[in-house]
Design a protein around this motif. Structure first.
Motif, PDB file in Angstrom:
ATOM      1  N   ARG A  46      -0.785  58.319  23.841  1.00  0.00           N
ATOM      2  CA  ARG A  46       0.466  58.205  23.091  1.00  0.00           C
ATOM      3  C   ARG A  46       0.248  57.368  21.845  1.00  0.00           C
ATOM      4  O   ARG A  46      -0.591  56.470  21.815  1.00  0.00           O
ATOM      5  N   LYS A  51       8.655  55.191  13.605  1.00  0.00           N
ATOM      6  CA  LYS A  51       9.137  54.123  14.470  1.00  0.00           C
ATOM      7  C   LYS A  51      10.578  53.737  14.172  1.00  0.00           C
ATOM      8  O   LYS A  51      10.881  53.294  13.059  1.00  0.00           O
ATOM      9  N   GLU A  84       6.473  60.333  19.370  1.00  0.00           N
ATOM     10  CA  GLU A  84       7.941  60.321  19.405  1.00  0.00           C
ATOM     11  C   GLU A  84       8.513  61.118  18.231  1.00  0.00           C
ATOM     12  O   GLU A  84       8.029  61.010  17.105  1.00  0.00           O
ATOM     13  N   GLY A 105      13.011  59.183  21.867  1.00  0.00           N
ATOM     14  CA  GLY A 105      13.149  57.749  22.116  1.00  0.00           C
ATOM     15  C   GLY A 105      14.558  57.372  22.561  1.00  0.00           C
ATOM     16  O   GLY A 105      15.516  58.154  22.450  1.00  0.00           O
ATOM     17  N   ALA A 106      14.676  56.144  23.076  1.00  0.00           N
ATOM     18  CA  ALA A 106      15.933  55.682  23.666  1.00  0.00           C
ATOM     19  C   ALA A 106      17.090  55.691  22.663  1.00  0.00           C
ATOM     20  O   ALA A 106      18.223  56.016  23.013  1.00  0.00           O
ATOM     21  N   ARG A 107      16.802  55.330  21.411  1.00  0.00           N
ATOM     22  CA  ARG A 107      17.892  55.299  20.416  1.00  0.00           C
ATOM     23  C   ARG A 107      18.345  56.715  20.072  1.00  0.00           C
ATOM     24  O   ARG A 107      19.514  56.958  19.789  1.00  0.00           O
ATOM     25  N   LYS A 141      13.417  59.854  27.003  1.00  0.00           N
ATOM     26  CA  LYS A 141      13.629  58.480  27.469  1.00  0.00           C
ATOM     27  C   LYS A 141      15.113  58.273  27.758  1.00  0.00           C
ATOM     28  O   LYS A 141      15.962  58.947  27.164  1.00  0.00           O
ATOM     29  N   ARG A 171      12.890  53.615  30.692  1.00  0.00           N
ATOM     30  CA  ARG A 171      12.363  52.501  29.893  1.00  0.00           C
ATOM     31  C   ARG A 171      13.331  51.314  29.880  1.00  0.00           C
ATOM     32  O   ARG A 171      13.220  50.414  29.070  1.00  0.00           O
ATOM     33  N   HIS A 208       8.275  48.782  27.851  1.00  0.00           N
ATOM     34  CA  HIS A 208       9.558  48.519  27.211  1.00  0.00           C
ATOM     35  C   HIS A 208      10.566  47.881  28.160  1.00  0.00           C
ATOM     36  O   HIS A 208      11.493  47.222  27.713  1.00  0.00           O
ATOM     37  N   GLU A 234       1.910  50.876  26.959  1.00  0.00           N
ATOM     38  CA  GLU A 234       1.410  50.663  25.600  1.00  0.00           C
ATOM     39  C   GLU A 234       0.106  49.872  25.633  1.00  0.00           C
ATOM     40  O   GLU A 234       0.027  48.804  26.255  1.00  0.00           O
TER      41      GLU A 234
HETATM   42  C1  PEP Z   1       8.119  53.472  21.998  1.00  0.00           C
HETATM   43  O1  PEP Z   1       7.801  54.144  22.981  1.00  0.00           O
HETATM   44  O2  PEP Z   1       7.325  52.886  21.274  1.00  0.00           O
HETATM   45  C2  PEP Z   1       9.566  53.306  21.712  1.00  0.00           C
HETATM   46  C3  PEP Z   1      10.041  53.062  20.508  1.00  0.00           C
HETATM   47  O3  PEP Z   1      10.265  53.406  22.831  1.00  0.00           O
HETATM   48  P1  PEP Z   1      11.848  53.289  23.144  1.00  0.00           P
HETATM   49  O4  PEP Z   1      12.482  54.485  22.557  1.00  0.00           O
HETATM   50  O5  PEP Z   1      11.809  53.268  24.639  1.00  0.00           O
HETATM   51  O6  PEP Z   1      12.322  51.979  22.555  1.00  0.00           O
END
Ligand code: PEP
Ligand code: MN
Length: 367
Positions: A46, A51, A84, A105-107, A141, A171, A208, A234
């Motif tokens: 990964r 980001k 991601e 991703g979570a957001r 996620k 996560r 996370h 990670e």
């Molecule tokens: C990640 O996996 O680096 C990440 C940003 O994860 P998350 O969406 O869980 O915050």
């Protein structure tokens, strides 16, 4: 939801680990990390390229140019590559670069517009035969907030686009108060997810959840104990110099020792001793049901008596006395008093409901 167990599970053994840096930072960092991880037997790499950072001005990823680095990882190690995606352009570019696994991703999961945008792009690519429906794996996620329907909804959008290889990543959930965890695990949420979508592969991201290196091992072990199918961890070649999430990244060497410590619980579904224990549980449950049924019958009898002599259904002093006695009996029997209190409340509520029914009925007392 038409979701199949993940094929990527087949490239790994008992349980699988997806590992790699939070972010790809340079070709060298990406390749060196991948080679070390590959030598440990990690089969899926990964690295985040785009980001989603809380603060503007912090490192927001290298973007599209990192796709070439991921391709180099694939060529030189044979690992599957994962990154991601958060919008149409990321999806299109990652698919063009033949990234094997995309995660939301979570957001992004928390935003149905963004998830739909990704789903639409996937559907377009399938319909125009640029990708096959089984060729790509999408991992979703959990959303930042503890909302199971939102999580399932995101997976439904992806499934409706025609993708069958969908998995979930737990996560943790964000919280205002900073405590032990960076994101609270709320384990009951992934458990309920598994109950509602049994065929779904769920993996855990201890990096996370914990937000700290020391928590990766205990959280991973807990996830494996609970039957999660794998882990996303990670790992950075030089965590102290990482451009994102430096507190939680571990070196490939640290990952190796964690992997050696982890105990993978094999499925013992058919073992004789488990079958025998389950038989005993079934019997006890049957006894509990019989007792409950008897208890309710007596409760209705009391209801009829109260009605006849105009005694009110609820008598707080009797109830409090009963709860206190039962809780002290429970402690003697090593049963958790809070748990017993919950059960008693539920039983009492049902008794009161049944007695009120008798009070409200106009039927004769022997019916
Ligand atoms: C990640 O996996 O680096 C990440 C940003 O994860 P998350 O969406 O869980 O915050
Ligand atoms: Mn990260």
């Amino acid at each position: 939801m038409n979701i199949k167990p993940l094929d990527i599970l087949r490239v790994t053994e008992k349980s699988f680990v997806i590992a790699g840096p939070c972010s790809a930072e340079s070709l060298e960092q990406t390749l060196t990390t991948a080679k070390e991880l590959s030598s440990l037997g990690v089969k899926v790499f990964r690295a985040g390229l785009w980001k989603p950072r809380s603060k503007p001005g912090s490192f927001e990823g290298v973007g599209t140019k990192g796709l070439e680095w991921l391709q180099k990882v694939k060529e030189s190690t044979g690992m599957l590559i994962a990154t991601e995606i958060a919008n149409t352009i990321h999806t299109r570019e990652a698919l063009k670069a033949q990234v094997d696994i995309l995660w939301i991703g979570a957001r992004t999961t928390a935003n149905p517009f963004a998830v739909q945008e990704i789903a639409d792009e996937l559907e377009t690519q399938i319909k125009s035969k640029k990708i096959k429906r089984n060729q790509i794996t999408i991992l979703v996620k959990n959303p930042v907030n503890p909302d199971l329907d939102l999580w399932i909804g995101a997976m439904e959008r992806i499934a409706n686009a025609g993708i069958e290889q969908i998995g979930a990543i737990h996560r943790g959930f964000s919280t205002y108060e900073k405590g032990l965890f960076r994101n609270l695990p709320h384990w009951h949420i992934p458990i309920e997810l598994k109950r509602r979508v049994p065929q779904l592969t769920i993996i855990c991201d201890p990096s996370h959840i914990g937000g700290r290196k020391e928590l990766i091992h205990p959280i991973s072990q807990q996830a494996l104990n609970m039957g999660f199918s794998g882990l996303m961890i990670e790992s950075h070649i030089e965590p102290e110099r990482a451009l994102s999430d430096k507190e939680q990244q571990i070196t490939p060497k640290m990952l190796k020792s964690i992997m050696e410590l982890l105990v993978v619980r094999e499925s013992i579904d058919n073992s004789e001793s488990l079958t025998e224990l389950r038989r005993e549980i079934d019997e006890l449950d049957q006894m509990l049901l019989n007792l409950l049924s008897k208890r309710m019958a007596i409760s209705r009898e009391i209801g009829r008596y109260k009605k006849e002599y105009s005694i009110p259904v609820f008598q707080p002093s009797r109830y409090n006395h009963m709860v206190i006695r039962r809780i002290s009996q429970a402690s003697e029997l090593m049963v958790d008093p809070d748990f017993v209190k919950l059960i008693l409340q539920a039983i009492h509520q049902e008794s009161v409901r049944q007695q009120l029914e008798i009070f409200n009925s106009t039927k004769n007392k022997n019916q």
